[in-house]
Design an enzyme around this catalytic site. Sequence first.
Site, short mmCIF file in Angstrom:
data_model
loop_
_atom_site.label_atom_id
_atom_site.label_comp_id
_atom_site.label_asym_id
_atom_site.label_seq_id
_atom_site.Cartn_x
_atom_site.Cartn_y
_atom_site.Cartn_z
N HIS A 145 -0.04 -45.92 36.45
CA HIS A 145 -0.71 -47.22 36.57
C HIS A 145 -0.03 -48.31 35.74
O HIS A 145 -0.22 -49.49 35.99
CB HIS A 145 -2.21 -47.12 36.26
CG HIS A 145 -2.56 -47.06 34.80
ND1 HIS A 145 -2.52 -45.91 34.08
CD2 HIS A 145 -2.96 -48.01 33.94
CE1 HIS A 145 -2.88 -46.16 32.84
NE2 HIS A 145 -3.16 -47.44 32.71
N ASP B 59 0.29 -37.00 27.71
CA ASP B 59 -0.65 -37.98 28.26
C ASP B 59 -0.02 -39.36 28.39
O ASP B 59 -0.29 -40.08 29.35
CB ASP B 59 -1.88 -38.06 27.35
CG ASP B 59 -2.97 -38.97 27.91
OD1 ASP B 59 -3.21 -38.90 29.14
OD2 ASP B 59 -3.56 -39.75 27.14
N HIS C 126 3.92 -43.14 31.13
CA HIS C 126 3.94 -44.59 30.90
C HIS C 126 5.10 -45.04 30.00
O HIS C 126 5.82 -45.98 30.31
CB HIS C 126 2.63 -45.05 30.24
CG HIS C 126 1.40 -44.53 30.92
ND1 HIS C 126 1.30 -44.45 32.29
CD2 HIS C 126 0.22 -44.08 30.44
CE1 HIS C 126 0.10 -43.96 32.60
NE2 HIS C 126 -0.57 -43.72 31.50
C1 BG6 Z 1 -4.00 -43.07 30.65
C2 BG6 Z 1 -4.19 -42.03 29.59
O1 BG6 Z 1 -2.98 -42.68 31.53
O2 BG6 Z 1 -3.65 -44.31 30.06
C3 BG6 Z 1 -5.25 -42.48 28.60
O3 BG6 Z 1 -4.59 -40.81 30.18
C4 BG6 Z 1 -4.93 -43.85 28.06
O4 BG6 Z 1 -5.36 -41.55 27.52
C5 BG6 Z 1 -4.64 -44.82 29.19
O5 BG6 Z 1 -6.05 -44.29 27.31
C6 BG6 Z 1 -4.15 -46.14 28.66
O6 BG6 Z 1 -4.06 -47.05 29.71
P1 BG6 Z 1 -4.19 -48.61 29.43
O7 BG6 Z 1 -3.99 -49.23 30.78
O8 BG6 Z 1 -5.55 -48.84 28.84
O9 BG6 Z 1 -3.10 -48.94 28.46
#
Ligand code: BG6
Length: 510
Positions: free
Chosen positions: A200, A257, A262
């Site tokens: 995402h 995770d 990411h």
């Molecule tokens: C998710 C993780 O992919 O991304 C979570 O599983 C994390 O642990 C989250 O909190 C963070 O996403 P964002 O968009 O809030 O930075």
Amino acid sequence: MSGMNKVEDIAGHSLSSVGGGGQSAGGVTKSGAILLFGATGDLSQRMLLPSLFGLDSDGLLPPDFQIIGTARSAKDDEGFRAVAADALSRFIEVERRPDDVVQRFLGRLSYVSLDASNPDNFAPLAQHVGAKAQNLSIFLSTAPSLFESTITGLAASGLAGPQSRLALEKPLGHDLASSRAINDAVQAAFPEQRIFRIDHYLGKETVQNLLALRFGNMLFEPLWNASGIDHVEITVAETVGLEGRTSYYEDLGALRDMVQNHMLQLLALVAMEPPARFDATSVRDEKVKVLRSLRAIDRASVATHSVIGQYEAGAVAGQPVPGYTDELGRSSATETFVALKAHVDNWRWKGVPFYMRTGKRLPKRCSEIIIQFKAVPHSIFGAGATLQANRLIIRLQPEENIRLLMMAKQPGLDRDGIRLREVPLDIDMPNAFADTRRRIAYERLMLDLIEGDPTLFVRRDEVEAQWAWIDAIRDGWQATDMALRSYTAGTWGPSAAIALVERDGVSWHE
Ligand code: BG6
């Protein structure tokens, strides 16, 4: 890109699409429906349904587009609409959901309850979807244990139609071997070009803006290499703790995770060569080259190139919070913080460290990338003028801004010699684009899925290169019995993370 009217045909070539639900020259059509597995779950309520609503209210869904929800719980269409209506009321501001728009959206929704653990159960779902199965968008936000049976069920019931595409949420495995097993199972029913693996972060406007910054400006690219850059820092700091995701998080830890997906995607976007075009093949080809060039952090180097930590009770934003094991209710060896010193072994990045850190229960929520340029080779100013090397700070969230720290002369007559001071050159993105609604990441990703554009989704070779690198680190931790250091919730992780960069004369940007 959806916004650019580009789609990729199944041979991986970029083609211009025909807007408005038409069919492109390569045969990729806009989906007429989306099928959501896990439709009543948390992700669906917080992100997927609100995103589809956002697209609908902006007129971006075809008029007869259908949203078909499925999950194990027994519900009818009305029951699912009630779940969706409640989700919209919680996650969309009231002024953005006029009643007629909400009603039109709810009218698109239907529901089929299904136990996806048995592939034989899919016939009623296929019947419900009917002819829309030809070019269906399918979104799996279910437990990975259901992936295989779901895919078998989809294929056997005819839901994996010739233009159907499948979006998968993480975790896509817990190591390279399990990720390959999932990918093999998925590829038995869907060709790679119709598999949309979600990260995402790639849907975030701010992350896409990295590409605009690097490749839409002449300014940075000539310096964007080992001659101009001293080091890069990537921080993704979170204030939240376990958030009730006990077994999920406990099985993964911060490395798998957050870093495996990411943070490595951010690193790849920072480090990649300029792609020839902004399309799925060109962009992903360049990213995967970076991921494959990552120097292994292995048994020999984990001790000097990584730090892991777990938070203890402390306070975040003035509020006391329990420690990780208190939240979990038992002892645990899972890391909630990781810091790494990585290298991309290629010509461009020879000798440039990429420091990465991420953790739960840190002092503030903040994702940023710091590009630390090298110092000027020679100062023409006297001893009174301290020169700081330029620094580019790309703040991704919570607010987006880009700041370039530069040296400027302090006003004055300079009787004691010229004095310089570091001053920021700020690009305040929200103000620069104040008239544009900031979309949540999933809006972009859902639209690209519906339109069949995989540019912002992760290709199999990328995922596997990411896992290969992560597996070596974990192997190193296990083999060397790597120390899990504690840190107090509300601090920037174990002090060893500071030492990791200080050894190189660097400090984390805070
Ligand atoms: C998710 C993780 O992919 O991304 C979570 O599983 C994390 O642990 C989250 O909190 C963070 O996403 P964002 O968009 O809030 O930075």
